[in-house]
Design a protein around this motif. Structure first.
Motif, short mmCIF file in Angstrom:
data_model
loop_
_atom_site.label_atom_id
_atom_site.label_comp_id
_atom_site.label_asym_id
_atom_site.label_seq_id
_atom_site.Cartn_x
_atom_site.Cartn_y
_atom_site.Cartn_z
N MET A 1 0.81 -1.19 0.00
CA MET A 1 0.00 0.00 0.00
C MET A 1 0.86 1.27 0.00
SD MET A 1 -3.18 0.50 -0.08
CE MET A 1 -4.34 1.77 0.09
N ASP A 2 2.00 1.21 0.64
CA ASP A 2 2.90 2.37 0.67
C ASP A 2 3.41 2.70 -0.72
OD1 ASP A 2 2.63 2.68 3.38
OD2 ASP A 2 4.39 1.48 3.88
N ILE A 3 3.70 1.69 -1.50
CA ILE A 3 4.21 1.92 -2.85
C ILE A 3 3.14 2.59 -3.71
CG2 ILE A 3 5.04 0.78 -4.95
CD1 ILE A 3 6.33 -1.34 -3.16
N LEU A 4 1.91 2.13 -3.57
CA LEU A 4 0.82 2.71 -4.34
C LEU A 4 0.59 4.17 -3.97
CD1 LEU A 4 -1.36 2.12 -6.44
CD2 LEU A 4 -2.86 1.45 -4.57
N ALA A 5 0.64 4.47 -2.69
CA ALA A 5 0.46 5.85 -2.25
C ALA A 5 1.60 6.74 -2.75
CB ALA A 5 0.40 5.89 -0.72
N ARG A 6 2.81 6.23 -2.73
CA ARG A 6 3.96 6.99 -3.23
C ARG A 6 3.84 7.26 -4.72
NH1 ARG A 6 8.47 3.58 -2.09
NH2 ARG A 6 7.84 3.87 0.05
N ARG A 7 3.42 6.26 -5.47
CA ARG A 7 3.24 6.44 -6.91
C ARG A 7 2.13 7.44 -7.21
NH1 ARG A 7 3.68 0.25 -9.17
NH2 ARG A 7 5.91 0.01 -8.79
N LEU A 8 1.03 7.38 -6.46
CA LEU A 8 -0.06 8.32 -6.66
C LEU A 8 0.39 9.75 -6.34
CD1 LEU A 8 -3.03 8.76 -7.34
CD2 LEU A 8 -3.55 8.38 -4.92
N THR A 9 1.21 9.89 -5.31
CA THR A 9 1.74 11.21 -4.95
C THR A 9 2.63 11.76 -6.06
OG1 THR A 9 1.68 10.61 -2.61
CG2 THR A 9 3.06 12.48 -3.23
N ILE A 10 3.49 10.93 -6.59
CA ILE A 10 4.39 11.36 -7.67
C ILE A 10 3.59 11.74 -8.91
CG2 ILE A 10 6.19 10.58 -9.26
CD1 ILE A 10 7.30 8.90 -6.90
N ILE A 11 2.62 10.94 -9.26
CA ILE A 11 1.80 11.24 -10.44
C ILE A 11 1.01 12.53 -10.23
CG2 ILE A 11 -0.20 10.45 -11.77
CD1 ILE A 11 0.91 7.60 -11.43
N SER A 12 0.48 12.71 -9.04
CA SER A 12 -0.27 13.94 -8.75
C SER A 12 0.62 15.16 -8.84
CB SER A 12 -0.89 13.85 -7.35
OG SER A 12 -1.81 12.80 -7.30
N MET A 13 1.82 15.08 -8.32
CA MET A 13 2.74 16.22 -8.39
C MET A 13 3.14 16.53 -9.83
SD MET A 13 5.22 15.83 -5.13
CE MET A 13 4.59 15.98 -3.48
N LEU A 14 3.34 15.50 -10.63
CA LEU A 14 3.66 15.72 -12.04
C LEU A 14 2.49 16.38 -12.77
CD1 LEU A 14 5.54 12.43 -12.97
CD2 LEU A 14 6.49 14.74 -12.82
N MET A 15 1.27 16.00 -12.43
CA MET A 15 0.10 16.61 -13.04
C MET A 15 -0.03 18.08 -12.63
SD MET A 15 -2.66 13.52 -12.81
CE MET A 15 -4.01 14.52 -13.36
N VAL A 16 0.31 18.41 -11.40
CA VAL A 16 0.27 19.79 -10.94
C VAL A 16 1.29 20.63 -11.69
CG1 VAL A 16 0.81 21.29 -8.97
CG2 VAL A 16 -0.69 19.32 -8.66
#
Length: 57
Positions: A1-16
């Motif tokens: 679950m930690d890996i998924l949250a980290r990936r979602l955070t990275i993708i969200s920051m790239l989208m921003v």
């Protein structure tokens, strides 16, 4: 679950970053188009009235 949250955070920051870059590009293009008619000599007829009003600003 930690890996998924980290990936979602990275993708969200790239989208921003992408959204901010796109907004800056659109804003710069809008400013460029707005000042395109400033100082130009325009024939103020019925068809070009909006350009004449912009040139007066």
């Amino acid at each position: 679950m930690d890996i998924l949250a980290r990936r979602l955070t990275i993708i969200s920051m790239l989208m921003v970053v992408f959204a901010i870059t796109l907004a800056a590009a659109v804003s710069a293009d809008t400013e460029r188009r707005r000042h395109n008619y400033a100082g130009s000599i325009a024939d103020c007829t019925v068809h070009t009235t909006k350009f004449c009003e912009q040139a007066k600003l």
